[in-house]
Scaffold this motif. Structure first.
Motif, short mmCIF file in Angstrom:
data_model
loop_
_atom_site.label_atom_id
_atom_site.label_comp_id
_atom_site.label_asym_id
_atom_site.label_seq_id
_atom_site.Cartn_x
_atom_site.Cartn_y
_atom_site.Cartn_z
N GLY A 175 7.33 26.22 -132.34
CA GLY A 175 6.31 25.50 -131.38
C GLY A 175 4.87 25.07 -131.93
N TYR A 176 4.50 23.66 -131.94
CA TYR A 176 3.12 23.54 -131.90
C TYR A 176 1.99 23.07 -131.19
CZ TYR A 176 4.88 18.93 -130.44
OH TYR A 176 5.82 18.23 -129.31
N SER A 177 0.81 23.89 -131.45
CA SER A 177 -0.40 24.20 -130.89
C SER A 177 -1.38 22.85 -130.26
CB SER A 177 -1.54 24.73 -131.77
OG SER A 177 -1.46 23.95 -132.45
N SER A 178 -1.28 21.62 -131.23
CA SER A 178 -1.13 21.08 -129.38
C SER A 178 -0.02 19.09 -130.40
CB SER A 178 -2.71 20.12 -129.77
OG SER A 178 -3.13 19.91 -131.03
N SER A 185 0.12 22.66 -125.86
CA SER A 185 0.02 23.71 -125.36
C SER A 185 -0.50 24.56 -125.54
CB SER A 185 1.47 24.53 -127.12
OG SER A 185 2.62 23.07 -127.90
N GLU A 216 6.80 25.58 -123.78
CA GLU A 216 5.25 25.79 -123.97
C GLU A 216 4.10 25.25 -122.61
OE1 GLU A 216 4.95 27.67 -128.49
OE2 GLU A 216 4.16 26.23 -127.69
N ALA A 240 7.55 23.37 -128.30
CA ALA A 240 5.98 22.39 -127.34
C ALA A 240 6.82 22.54 -125.99
CB ALA A 240 5.47 21.86 -128.58
N ASN A 274 -1.48 29.46 -130.38
CA ASN A 274 -0.18 30.00 -129.37
C ASN A 274 -0.37 31.08 -128.61
OD1 ASN A 274 -0.19 26.86 -129.39
ND2 ASN A 274 1.99 27.35 -130.37
#
Length: 314
Positions: free
Chosen positions: A199-202, A243, A180, A177, A273
């Motif tokens: 990774g996380y999106s947010s 992200s 990103e 993240a 993502n």
């Protein structure tokens, strides 16, 4: 005219105040649990205990390999930010990778990835993020403030290796993240591509997911209160930590990797993502892999996928 029942109204007000107090105290607890620095690396999850011997072999390599300790000081902190730089075996090589670690880890915990890139001919920079390892910071920023620190690490790399440096950004979990989110900044031309593993999106989506999965709690009222506490302590709301929004500005080739059976950062976030970025991109969902397990399931296959991506875009 209806009479006001003051006793009943008082009880309702007292109950509302009690609920508000409990909600705030619970939110402060969650904030400290998630955001306060921890000066040790927590034990890995049970599903990855079987890789412990191999992991410690990589750490032993990291401890023995020749490296340099780099630092810089950030505003408002007495201590410095810390990273370790491992020069490539071929000292004339301009190939280098910046490796971003996961939540409550540090540069050393990324020894397996460092050794992989080192054996591929890269120099390796391993920062400790804010609130982690040897770096300053009372709180963890989940990549948001770290992305700005990485801009400084990139400048130090370019000074060290020269304008001909060729840089890969690589991260796992929170580190994914981080790179990103870094992708949406004005990056130097020496940065050629990005590799982001699980990774996380947010942070909004991630904390909401974990509140429900681990604590069986709803998003409201806890998330807004935690966000407000974070704004007071760190200067930004959690809604800023995205992200997806940063990837919308990304122009670099990017390779998304994610475990199919990730129960910590669900694999649908990799799709979110991937869809957010309009750059050249690739996605690899690793069959049967849990969170941050993709490398460990088959290190040779993992290296092969990364090599193919780099041959195309690096």
């Amino acid at each position: 005219m209806e009479k006001i029942n003051f006793n009943r109204t008082g009880r309702l007000l007292a109950a509302s105040a009690g609920i508000a107090t409990i909600s705030f105290l619970a939110s402060e607890y969650f904030f400290r649990l998630a955001f306060k620095r921890v000066d040790y690396v927590p034990e890995t999850s049970a599903d990855k205990q079987k890789y412990a011997d191999a992991y410690w072999d990589y750490v032993d390599w990291f401890k023995k390999v020749e490296k340099e300790h780099w630092t810089f000081t950030i505003s408002g902190e007495k201590e410095h930010m810390s990273a370790y730089f491992i020069p490539a075996k071929n000292r004339d090589s301009k190939k280098t990778v910046v490796i971003s670690h996961g939540y409550k880890g540090n540069g050393e915990t990324m020894s397996n990835y460092a050794k992989m890139f080192y054996e591929m001919g890269f120099s390796v920079l391993l920062p400790d993020d804010r609130g982690h390892g040897e770096s300053a910071g009372k709180y963890i920023s989940f990549g948001w403030l770290d992305r700005l620190d990485y801009l400084q690490w990139l400048q130090k790399l370019i000074v060290r290796l020269g304008d001909q440096a060729k840089i890969v950004l690589f991260g796992v979990s929170m580190g994914a993240a981080t790179v990103e989110m870094l992708s949406g900044e004005q990056l130097p031309p020496q940065v050629r591509c990005i590799i982001a593993d699980c990774g996380y999106s947010s942070i909004d989506a991630e904390l909401t997911f974990l509140l429900k999965r681990q604590y069986h709690l709803p998003k409201y009222p806890f998330y807004p209160l935690v966000s407000t506490i974070n704004h007071h302590r760190l200067g930004y709301y959690l809604g800023d930590v995205s992200s997806i929004e940063q990837l919308k500005k990304n122009k670099l080739p990017i390779f998304f990797i994610h475990g199919e059976k990730d129960r910590y950062v669900p694999s649908y976030m990799a799709l979110e993502n991937y869809q957010a970025s309009d750059s050249e991109k690739e996605l690899w969902i690793v069959k049967d892999a849990s969170h941050a397990e993709s490398f460990w399931i088959d290190p040779d296959e993992y290296k092969e996928h990364i090599t193919k991506f780099l041959e195309k875009y690096y």
